[in-house]
Design a protein around this motif. Structure first.
Motif, short mmCIF file in Angstrom:
data_model
loop_
_atom_site.label_atom_id
_atom_site.label_comp_id
_atom_site.label_asym_id
_atom_site.label_seq_id
_atom_site.Cartn_x
_atom_site.Cartn_y
_atom_site.Cartn_z
N ALA A 25 37.32 35.32 41.56
CA ALA A 25 38.73 35.38 40.71
C ALA A 25 38.85 33.93 40.35
O ALA A 25 39.25 33.98 39.29
N HIS A 26 38.84 32.97 41.18
CA HIS A 26 39.52 31.66 40.69
C HIS A 26 38.55 31.27 39.60
O HIS A 26 39.19 30.58 38.76
N THR A 27 37.28 31.32 39.81
CA THR A 27 36.29 30.73 38.65
C THR A 27 36.49 31.32 37.34
O THR A 27 36.74 30.83 36.24
N LEU A 28 36.55 32.89 37.57
CA LEU A 28 36.79 33.61 36.29
C LEU A 28 38.16 33.30 35.42
O LEU A 28 38.24 32.98 34.38
N ALA A 49 50.66 34.89 31.22
CA ALA A 49 51.02 36.08 31.97
C ALA A 49 49.98 37.29 32.03
O ALA A 49 49.91 37.70 32.90
N THR A 50 49.47 37.38 30.61
CA THR A 50 48.21 38.35 30.69
C THR A 50 46.96 37.92 31.60
O THR A 50 46.46 38.70 32.51
N ASN A 51 46.76 36.75 31.76
CA ASN A 51 45.57 36.25 32.50
C ASN A 51 46.12 36.59 33.95
O ASN A 51 45.06 37.05 34.76
N LYS A 52 47.35 36.29 34.27
CA LYS A 52 47.90 36.40 35.75
C LYS A 52 47.75 37.75 36.09
O LYS A 52 47.35 38.24 37.12
N LEU A 53 47.98 38.68 35.10
CA LEU A 53 48.07 40.02 35.40
C LEU A 53 46.58 40.75 35.74
O LEU A 53 46.39 41.40 36.70
N PHE A 54 45.71 40.14 34.93
CA PHE A 54 44.29 40.48 34.96
C PHE A 54 43.91 39.94 36.30
O PHE A 54 43.01 40.60 37.07
N GLU A 55 44.26 38.67 36.71
CA GLU A 55 43.71 38.27 38.00
C GLU A 55 44.09 39.05 39.22
O GLU A 55 43.53 39.13 40.10
N LEU A 61 41.69 45.39 42.87
CA LEU A 61 40.57 46.26 42.85
C LEU A 61 39.39 45.71 43.51
O LEU A 61 38.84 46.72 44.58
N ASN A 62 38.90 44.88 43.61
CA ASN A 62 37.79 44.22 44.54
C ASN A 62 38.21 43.95 45.99
O ASN A 62 37.33 44.43 46.76
N LEU A 63 39.26 43.69 46.42
CA LEU A 63 39.57 43.44 47.75
C LEU A 63 39.55 45.04 48.43
O LEU A 63 39.29 45.39 49.44
N LEU A 97 30.61 42.91 42.75
CA LEU A 97 31.43 41.67 42.02
C LEU A 97 30.72 41.00 40.98
O LEU A 97 31.39 40.95 40.17
N GLY A 98 29.58 41.05 40.80
CA GLY A 98 28.76 40.51 40.06
C GLY A 98 28.90 41.34 38.73
O GLY A 98 29.35 40.95 37.42
N VAL A 99 28.88 42.68 38.75
CA VAL A 99 29.31 43.82 37.72
C VAL A 99 30.59 43.75 37.37
O VAL A 99 30.93 43.58 36.25
N MET A 100 31.55 43.41 38.17
CA MET A 100 32.88 43.33 37.80
C MET A 100 33.05 42.16 36.82
O MET A 100 33.91 42.05 35.97
N LEU A 101 32.55 41.26 37.45
CA LEU A 101 32.81 39.81 36.57
C LEU A 101 32.24 39.89 35.23
O LEU A 101 32.88 39.49 34.24
N PHE A 102 31.08 40.76 35.10
CA PHE A 102 30.48 40.77 33.62
C PHE A 102 31.49 41.85 32.91
O PHE A 102 31.50 41.68 31.54
N PHE A 103 31.75 42.62 33.66
CA PHE A 103 32.89 43.57 32.98
C PHE A 103 34.10 42.95 32.46
O PHE A 103 34.45 42.96 31.25
N ASN A 104 34.77 41.92 33.23
CA ASN A 104 35.78 41.13 32.86
C ASN A 104 35.39 40.28 31.49
O ASN A 104 36.05 40.07 30.66
N LEU A 105 33.98 39.67 31.71
CA LEU A 105 33.82 38.74 30.57
C LEU A 105 33.29 39.64 29.35
O LEU A 105 33.90 39.16 28.04
N TYR A 106 32.89 40.85 29.55
CA TYR A 106 32.92 41.74 28.18
C TYR A 106 34.36 42.16 27.70
O TYR A 106 34.39 42.01 26.32
N LEU A 107 35.25 42.58 28.62
CA LEU A 107 36.70 42.42 27.91
C LEU A 107 37.31 41.39 27.35
O LEU A 107 38.02 41.34 26.12
N PHE A 108 37.04 40.16 27.84
CA PHE A 108 37.58 38.99 27.12
C PHE A 108 36.99 38.78 25.73
O PHE A 108 37.59 38.45 25.02
#
Length: 130
Positions: A25-28, A49-55, A61-63, A97-108
């Protein structure tokens, strides 16, 4: 002895998945600020604000998933079983976590592409005066 190894497995599993989630999360979201600023055309307040809400959503979700799949249904009888169970649990969570990382990158990237397409359609067309 068996129940103590299960408890030890939980004591090992929890800090690892929490630290992994924090690191991803920190890196993303440290690096996604650039995307958010581009999506919101340099409006820092809404991008931050949007970035903080996504974080926050990413953490929840992940925890939540890590705690949900934490249960070890079988008794762990020896150290070998302990390592095997932990490797399956932590390895599965790393894949998730890797799948979620790539999903977030896709959204960005998708948000960035849509913002650019919208700004191109709204841009005034220069006229040539002769």
């Amino acid at each position: 002895m068996e129940s103590s190894l299960n408890f030890i497995a939980y004591l090992i599993y929890l800090p690892i998945v929490i630290v992994l989630t924090w690191y991803v999360a920190h890196t993303l979201f440290k690096n996604s600020k650039v995307f958010m600023l581009d999506i919101f055309h340099g409006k820092t307040d809404i991008a931050t604000a949007t970035n903080k809400l996504f974080e926050t959503g990413f953490y929840l979700l992940n925890l939540g998933f890590a705690f949900w799949v934490m249960e070890i249904s079988s008794s762990i009888g020896n150290q070998r079983s302990l390592l095997e169970v932990l490797s399956a649990k932590i390895g599965g969570f790393c894949i998730y976590l890797g799948v979620m990382l790539f999903f977030n990158l896709y959204l960005f990237f998708r948000g960035r592409r849509k913002a650019r397409a919208k700004s191109l359609t709204l841009a005034p067309v220069p006229t040539i005066e002769g």
